[in-house]
Design an enzyme around this catalytic site. Structure first.
Site, short mmCIF file in Angstrom:
data_model
loop_
_atom_site.label_atom_id
_atom_site.label_comp_id
_atom_site.label_asym_id
_atom_site.label_seq_id
_atom_site.Cartn_x
_atom_site.Cartn_y
_atom_site.Cartn_z
N GLY A 10 0.88 -1.23 -0.13
CA GLY A 10 0.02 0.02 -0.03
C GLY A 10 0.74 1.23 0.02
N SER A 124 -4.38 6.96 13.73
CA SER A 124 -4.45 7.84 13.07
C SER A 124 -5.09 9.23 13.85
CB SER A 124 -5.66 7.49 12.05
OG SER A 124 -6.53 8.56 11.83
N TYR A 147 -14.59 3.88 11.65
CA TYR A 147 -13.03 3.69 11.38
C TYR A 147 -12.14 4.07 12.49
CZ TYR A 147 -8.36 5.07 9.19
OH TYR A 147 -7.23 5.08 9.07
N LYS A 151 -9.62 2.11 15.27
CA LYS A 151 -8.46 2.59 15.53
C LYS A 151 -7.91 2.65 17.05
CE LYS A 151 -6.00 2.87 11.64
NZ LYS A 151 -5.30 1.84 11.18
N LEU A 198 -7.84 14.06 -0.51
CA LEU A 198 -7.60 15.36 -1.24
C LEU A 198 -6.44 15.23 -2.62
CD1 LEU A 198 -8.42 18.44 -1.95
CD2 LEU A 198 -6.87 19.05 -0.04
N ARG A 290 -18.31 18.08 3.56
CA ARG A 290 -18.56 16.74 3.85
C ARG A 290 -19.11 16.59 5.30
NH1 ARG A 290 -13.38 13.19 2.12
NH2 ARG A 290 -12.48 14.15 4.07
N ASP A 293 -16.46 16.24 8.69
CA ASP A 293 -15.15 17.15 8.31
C ASP A 293 -14.74 17.96 9.46
OD1 ASP A 293 -13.60 15.81 6.40
OD2 ASP A 293 -14.45 17.43 4.89
C1 UD1 Z 1 -9.37 11.55 6.03
C2 UD1 Z 1 -10.09 10.96 7.13
C3 UD1 Z 1 -9.20 10.40 8.13
C4 UD1 Z 1 -8.02 9.34 7.65
C5 UD1 Z 1 -7.53 10.20 6.24
C6 UD1 Z 1 -6.22 9.33 5.73
C7 UD1 Z 1 -12.30 11.64 7.16
C8 UD1 Z 1 -13.53 12.57 7.91
N1 UD1 Z 1 -11.12 11.73 7.77
O1 UD1 Z 1 -8.67 12.67 6.64
O2 UD1 Z 1 -9.72 9.65 9.36
O3 UD1 Z 1 -7.06 9.00 8.60
O4 UD1 Z 1 -8.22 10.66 5.55
O5 UD1 Z 1 -6.93 8.39 5.15
O6 UD1 Z 1 -12.74 11.33 6.13
N2 UD1 Z 1 -11.43 17.55 0.56
C9 UD1 Z 1 -11.91 18.05 -0.48
N3 UD1 Z 1 -12.44 17.48 -1.87
C10 UD1 Z 1 -12.07 16.21 -1.99
C11 UD1 Z 1 -11.34 15.38 -0.94
C12 UD1 Z 1 -10.93 16.14 0.26
O7 UD1 Z 1 -12.16 19.49 -0.47
O8 UD1 Z 1 -12.28 15.66 -3.01
C13 UD1 Z 1 -10.86 18.27 1.50
C14 UD1 Z 1 -11.48 17.53 2.83
O9 UD1 Z 1 -12.93 18.44 3.16
C15 UD1 Z 1 -10.37 17.98 4.03
C16 UD1 Z 1 -9.28 17.94 3.19
O10 UD1 Z 1 -9.57 17.91 1.80
O11 UD1 Z 1 -10.90 19.36 4.56
C17 UD1 Z 1 -8.51 16.64 3.44
O12 UD1 Z 1 -9.32 15.55 3.15
P1 UD1 Z 1 -8.95 13.94 3.31
O13 UD1 Z 1 -7.48 13.84 2.29
O14 UD1 Z 1 -10.02 13.08 2.70
O15 UD1 Z 1 -8.26 13.94 4.48
P2 UD1 Z 1 -9.06 14.04 6.10
O16 UD1 Z 1 -10.44 14.26 5.81
O17 UD1 Z 1 -8.30 14.90 6.76
#
Ligand code: UD1
Length: 336
Positions: A10, A124, A147, A151, A198, A290, A293
């Site tokens: 992974g 996490s 999730y 953990k 993201l 989301r 979040d």
């Molecule tokens: C997420 C998980 C967290 C996990 C981590 C690693 C949630 C609530 N949390 O963290 O438990 O340990 O991933 O797998 O899912 N965003 C956008 N557009 C997108 C994707 C994300 O705007 O298409 C924003 C999100 O709102 C957030 C930020 O980007 O503010 C980071 O998102 P992400 O990468 O999914 O991480 P976390 O939410 O912090």
């Protein structure tokens, strides 16, 4: 040291294995390939001039694990094999209990049976209750999803195991947001695998695999209204695993460390940094927030700095440049 890395095919497992090889250790990768391809493990061979053997199997399969440990000569295990989608865990919590929790229990049982009692455990930041302040290890835990609860329960299991047999050496690492790729461009997060995170999504947009990014909310209590996270270069994260191994070496103990930078960046800052690094535009639109979040999540990395002697050294531009180097050379992911 000879280290078994579960989840070794992974994203983070591959980089942890790279750090092991680069630091003169041996790594053996174990993965059930439920969210990774065998091609990922062969890519490691080009790094550090050495290779890490790959074993396909599941940590819940105790007979398979017995075969792995018998004559394996392992000094330690890095346990990263787990499902990691928050949304999926809300829809299907039992899958997370059955896979992640049962997997950890099975691994611990087989480790104990074979006298391997040094473990680095992938936890996490999601175990914490939301707070705009820097999150320290002593703050109350209050995960908001199955999730995160799994953990936390796994952390509790590890505490019980250590209390029953204090000869265990256990390092619980609470990761903040892992991003980026190895600077060689040989390994990284496979863009063809499903990810709701993201940076993988920004990468897919930059590659043209996705039309635009959806930004989840611009009405948060943050400077530009988009969520703020503590983005940590995956090689900084990987190197923390080596520091944790060293930390456990002098004496048996159980320790918990946050792994983050202590700095926060917004979604819009990430988009701009990625555009600069890739020379591509990343079209986006703002959509509703989301569910679940946190507006802000940042580590207090002071304990990791003091106890592990570890600190993150790579910033956002480096993260995006390294991620783009991997993506632009692997637009279709690793070979199957
Ligand atoms: C997420 C998980 C967290 C996990 C981590 C690693 C949630 C609530 N949390 O963290 O438990 O340990 O991933 O797998 O899912 N965003 C956008 N557009 C997108 C994707 C994300 O705007 O298409 C924003 C999100 O709102 C957030 C930020 O980007 O503010 C980071 O998102 P992400 O990468 O999914 O991480 P976390 O939410 O912090």
């Amino acid at each position: 040291m000879k280290v078994l890395v579960t989840g070794g095919a992974g994203y983070i497992g591959l980089h942890a294995a790279a750090a092991l090889l680069e630091n003169g250790h041996e790594a053996v990768l174990l993965d059930n390939l439920s969210n990774a391809s065998p091609g990922a493990t062969s890519a490691l061979a080009g790094l550090a001039g050495r290779t890490a053997p790959f074993l396909k199997g599941d940590v819940r399969d105790s007979r398979f694990l017995d075969g792995v440990f018998e004559g394996g000569g392992f000094d330690a295990v890095m346990h990263l094999a787990a499902l990691k989608s928050v949304d999926e865990s809300v829809e299907n919590p039992l899958r997370y209990y059955a896979n992640n929790m049962a997997g950890t229990v099975s691994l611990l049982q087989r480790m104990a049976a074979h006298g391997v009692r040094t473990l680095i455990f992938s936890s996490s930041a999601t175990v914490y209750r939301d707070s705009p302040e820097l999150l320290t290890e002593t703050l109350p835990t209050e995960p908001s999803s199955p999730y995160g609860r799994v953990k936390l329960f796994e952390e509790e299991i590890l505490r019980d195991v250590h209390a029953a047999d204090p000869e265990w050496r256990i390092s619980i690492l609470r990761y903040f947001n892992a991003v980026g790729a190895h600077p060689s461009g040989l390994i990284g997060e496979d863009p063809t695998r499903t990810s709701t995170n993201l940076l993988p999504r920004i990468g897919q947009v930059a590659l043209g695999l996705r039309e635009r990014l959806e930004v989840f909310g611009d009405d948060n209590p943050t400077p530009d209204g988009t969520c703020v996270r503590d983005y940590l270069h995956v090689m900084d994260l990987a190197n923390a695993h080596i520091a944790a191994l060293e930390f456990l070496r002098p004496e048996p103990r159980l320790a918990v460390h946050n792994l983050g930078t202590g700095r926060g960046h917004s979604v819009l800052e990430l988009i701009r940094a990625f555009e600069r690094a890739s020379g591509r535009t990343v079209p986006f639109r703002i959509v509703t927030r989301r569910a679940g979040d946190a507006p802000i999540s940042r580590a207090d990395p002071a304990r990791a700095r003091a106890e592990l002697g570890w600190t993150a050294t790579r910033g956002l531009d480096r993260i995006c440049a390294d991620q783009w180097r991997f993506l632009s050379s692997h637009p279709n992911g690793f070979p199957e």
